[in-house]
Write a protein that holds these residues in place. Structure first.
Motif, PDB file in Angstrom:
ATOM      1  N   HIS A 107     -29.812 -59.451 -48.612  1.00 30.39           N
ATOM      2  CA  HIS A 107     -30.005 -59.197 -50.041  1.00 30.39           C
ATOM      3  C   HIS A 107     -31.358 -59.708 -50.526  1.00 30.39           C
ATOM      4  CE1 HIS A 107     -29.615 -61.103 -54.129  1.00 30.39           C
ATOM      5  NE2 HIS A 107     -29.464 -59.841 -54.432  1.00 30.39           N
ATOM      6  N   ASN A 108     -31.825 -60.824 -49.955  1.00 29.54           N
ATOM      7  CA  ASN A 108     -33.076 -61.420 -50.415  1.00 29.54           C
ATOM      8  C   ASN A 108     -34.317 -60.677 -49.931  1.00 29.54           C
ATOM      9  OD1 ASN A 108     -32.030 -63.416 -51.998  1.00 29.54           O
ATOM     10  ND2 ASN A 108     -32.279 -65.054 -50.514  1.00 29.54           N
ATOM     11  N   VAL A 109     -34.175 -59.827 -48.923  1.00 26.73           N
ATOM     12  CA  VAL A 109     -35.342 -59.074 -48.452  1.00 26.73           C
ATOM     13  C   VAL A 109     -35.853 -58.114 -49.530  1.00 26.73           C
ATOM     14  CG1 VAL A 109     -36.153 -57.371 -46.785  1.00 26.73           C
ATOM     15  CG2 VAL A 109     -34.821 -59.339 -46.009  1.00 26.73           C
ATOM     16  N   PRO A 110     -35.022 -57.206 -50.073  1.00 27.79           N
ATOM     17  CA  PRO A 110     -35.544 -56.332 -51.140  1.00 27.79           C
ATOM     18  C   PRO A 110     -35.910 -57.091 -52.403  1.00 27.79           C
ATOM     19  CG  PRO A 110     -33.183 -56.021 -50.887  1.00 27.79           C
ATOM     20  CD  PRO A 110     -33.630 -56.849 -49.721  1.00 27.79           C
ATOM     21  N   LEU A 168     -36.907 -65.162 -48.155  1.00 26.31           N
ATOM     22  CA  LEU A 168     -37.267 -64.658 -49.481  1.00 26.31           C
ATOM     23  C   LEU A 168     -38.776 -64.719 -49.699  1.00 26.31           C
ATOM     24  CD1 LEU A 168     -36.199 -63.781 -52.361  1.00 26.31           C
ATOM     25  CD2 LEU A 168     -36.350 -66.208 -52.934  1.00 26.31           C
ATOM     26  N   SER A 169     -39.386 -65.864 -49.375  1.00 36.63           N
ATOM     27  CA  SER A 169     -40.830 -66.024 -49.557  1.00 36.63           C
ATOM     28  C   SER A 169     -41.613 -65.102 -48.634  1.00 36.63           C
ATOM     29  CB  SER A 169     -41.226 -67.486 -49.301  1.00 36.63           C
ATOM     30  OG  SER A 169     -40.583 -68.347 -50.209  1.00 36.63           O
ATOM     31  N   PHE A 170     -41.157 -64.974 -47.390  1.00 36.83           N
ATOM     32  CA  PHE A 170     -41.824 -64.078 -46.440  1.00 36.83           C
ATOM     33  C   PHE A 170     -41.781 -62.636 -46.941  1.00 36.83           C
ATOM     34  CE2 PHE A 170     -41.655 -61.314 -42.672  1.00 36.83           C
ATOM     35  CZ  PHE A 170     -42.871 -61.642 -42.094  1.00 36.83           C
ATOM     36  N   MET A 176     -46.540 -58.423 -51.561  1.00 31.86           N
ATOM     37  CA  MET A 176     -47.864 -58.603 -52.158  1.00 31.86           C
ATOM     38  C   MET A 176     -48.946 -57.833 -51.414  1.00 31.86           C
ATOM     39  SD  MET A 176     -47.808 -62.680 -53.002  1.00 31.86           S
ATOM     40  CE  MET A 176     -46.566 -63.372 -54.101  1.00 31.86           C
ATOM     41  N   TYR A 177     -48.769 -57.650 -50.113  1.00 29.28           N
ATOM     42  CA  TYR A 177     -49.812 -57.010 -49.316  1.00 29.28           C
ATOM     43  C   TYR A 177     -49.615 -55.507 -49.161  1.00 29.28           C
ATOM     44  CZ  TYR A 177     -52.114 -61.318 -47.979  1.00 29.28           C
ATOM     45  OH  TYR A 177     -52.826 -62.488 -48.004  1.00 29.28           O
ATOM     46  N   THR A 178     -48.460 -55.007 -49.533  1.00 26.87           N
ATOM     47  CA  THR A 178     -48.249 -53.566 -49.467  1.00 26.87           C
ATOM     48  C   THR A 178     -48.674 -52.929 -50.780  1.00 26.87           C
ATOM     49  OG1 THR A 178     -45.963 -53.820 -50.229  1.00 26.87           O
ATOM     50  CG2 THR A 178     -46.336 -53.757 -47.845  1.00 26.87           C
ATOM     51  N   ALA A 179     -48.978 -51.654 -50.719  1.00 23.89           N
ATOM     52  CA  ALA A 179     -49.369 -50.928 -51.928  1.00 23.89           C
ATOM     53  C   ALA A 179     -48.550 -49.643 -52.029  1.00 23.89           C
ATOM     54  CB  ALA A 179     -50.860 -50.617 -51.913  1.00 23.89           C
ATOM     55  N   PRO A 180     -47.239 -49.764 -52.186  1.00 20.81           N
ATOM     56  CA  PRO A 180     -46.409 -48.560 -52.253  1.00 20.81           C
ATOM     57  C   PRO A 180     -46.623 -47.805 -53.556  1.00 20.81           C
ATOM     58  CG  PRO A 180     -45.100 -50.504 -52.733  1.00 20.81           C
ATOM     59  CD  PRO A 180     -46.465 -50.995 -52.345  1.00 20.81           C
ATOM     60  N   THR A 181     -46.218 -46.556 -53.558  1.00 22.72           N
ATOM     61  CA  THR A 181     -46.328 -45.746 -54.763  1.00 22.72           C
ATOM     62  C   THR A 181     -45.335 -46.243 -55.808  1.00 22.72           C
ATOM     63  OG1 THR A 181     -44.670 -44.152 -54.024  1.00 22.72           O
ATOM     64  CG2 THR A 181     -46.970 -43.765 -53.351  1.00 22.72           C
ATOM     65  N   LYS A 182     -45.456 -45.692 -57.006  1.00 22.46           N
ATOM     66  CA  LYS A 182     -44.545 -46.073 -58.085  1.00 22.46           C
ATOM     67  C   LYS A 182     -43.107 -45.724 -57.728  1.00 22.46           C
ATOM     68  CE  LYS A 182     -44.094 -45.809 -63.106  1.00 22.46           C
ATOM     69  NZ  LYS A 182     -44.644 -45.229 -64.357  1.00 22.46           N
ATOM     70  N   ASP A 183     -42.913 -44.616 -57.014  1.00 20.46           N
ATOM     71  CA  ASP A 183     -41.564 -44.240 -56.596  1.00 20.46           C
ATOM     72  C   ASP A 183     -40.987 -45.261 -55.623  1.00 20.46           C
ATOM     73  OD1 ASP A 183     -41.433 -41.991 -58.163  1.00 20.46           O
ATOM     74  OD2 ASP A 183     -42.199 -40.652 -56.605  1.00 20.46           O
ATOM     75  N   TRP A 184     -41.817 -45.728 -54.682  1.00 19.26           N
ATOM     76  CA  TRP A 184     -41.342 -46.746 -53.752  1.00 19.26           C
ATOM     77  C   TRP A 184     -41.027 -48.046 -54.486  1.00 19.26           C
ATOM     78  CZ3 TRP A 184     -39.238 -46.287 -49.273  1.00 19.26           C
ATOM     79  CH2 TRP A 184     -39.584 -45.226 -48.437  1.00 19.26           C
ATOM     80  N   ASN A 185     -41.864 -48.393 -55.453  1.00 21.44           N
ATOM     81  CA  ASN A 185     -41.574 -49.576 -56.270  1.00 21.44           C
ATOM     82  C   ASN A 185     -40.216 -49.439 -56.952  1.00 21.44           C
ATOM     83  OD1 ASN A 185     -44.030 -50.623 -55.591  1.00 21.44           O
ATOM     84  ND2 ASN A 185     -44.991 -50.274 -57.575  1.00 21.44           N
ATOM     85  N   GLY A 186     -39.963 -48.240 -57.481  1.00 24.10           N
ATOM     86  CA  GLY A 186     -38.687 -47.998 -58.144  1.00 24.10           C
ATOM     87  C   GLY A 186     -37.513 -48.103 -57.189  1.00 24.10           C
TER      88      GLY A 186
END
Length: 239
Positions: A107-110, A168-170, A176-186
């Motif tokens: 659960h803490n990964v996403p 969780l921190s990892f 922080m280092y990925t740059a997904p699209t807005k859809d992926w963020n959603g």
């Protein structure tokens, strides 16, 4: 900057679990016959965070269908995991603790990735950190109680909380280092919200259904929601 954010996330996650464990120890020692009310209250607080903070912010920032996709995916994943673990470990009492810790890790990964991706949005990040801390309280309670039921040393609680917070921190660092699209963020936010809903409705409230009258169930859940709502209102006034 990155290290300080990850340390903050670790401390909040670790602190929430340990504080929950302290409450769990107190509750287990003195209120073994009233744990249902405590679980319902914590579940209500988590519902308040989801309803008053995460959902309104997510609807404004992300596409509805990507949120729905992530939300649905989280429920499918956690239902499958629960059935798999129950069939594998149902004959060993201590393995319920392992399954529970693994569920928190998954659960803490996403949630961590969502925290990392929201690093540039301070207000939304604070809402997620608040949700993280609050949902770790009941998880810490359950973690302690399951540890006691499994007759394991209390240091297992500290070790499990440390591992969960490191994951969780990892995950936040990855976000922080990925740059997904807005859809992926959603999608990731939908997964986070769905996972939090799973913990609140299934792990907190669902586990006590049938063991408490509906009037008391409604009272303690509503009390948790109201307390969280008042807390958010006060925090918005002074922050």
């Amino acid at each position: 900057m990155l290290l300080s954010i990850l340390i903050k996330i670790f401390i909040i996650g670790f602190g929430g679990l340990l504080l929950g464990a302290v409450l769990g120890k107190w509750a287990y020692t003195y209120y073994q016959h009233h744990l249902e009310a405590l679980y319902l209250f914590c579940g209500g607080m988590l519902i308040g965070v989801i309803g008053f903070e995460l959902v309104p912010e997510s609807i404004q920032l992300f596409n509805f269908w990507s949120l729905l996709a992530g939300f649905s995916l989280s429920f499918i994943l956690f239902n499958y995991m629960e059935s798999a673990f129950h069939s594998m470990f149902k004959h060993k009492s201590y393995l319920s603790l392992i399954a529970f810790v693994f569920a928190i890790l998954a659960h803490n990964v996403p949630v961590g990735i969502a925290l990392g991706m929201s690093g540039s949005n301070e207000a939304f990040g604070m809402a997620l950190l608040l949700a993280l801390f609050i949902h770790h309280l009941p998880e810490g309670i359950a973690l302690y109680i399951l540890t006691r039921i499994s007759t394991l040393n209390e240091m297992v609680v500290v070790l499990a909380a440390c591992i969960v917070s490191l994951v969780l921190s990892f995950s936040a660092g990855i976000g922080m280092y990925t740059a997904p699209t807005k859809d992926w963020n959603g999608i990731f936010m939908g997964i986070a919200i769905g996972s939090l809903c799973y913990v609140a409705f299934h792990e907190m409230i669902g586990k006590v259904l049938g063991r408490i009258v509906k009037r008391e169930l409604f009272f303690f859940v509503t009390l948790g929601i109201l307390v969280l709502y008042l807390y958010l209102q006060l925090s918005h006034e002074f922050l």
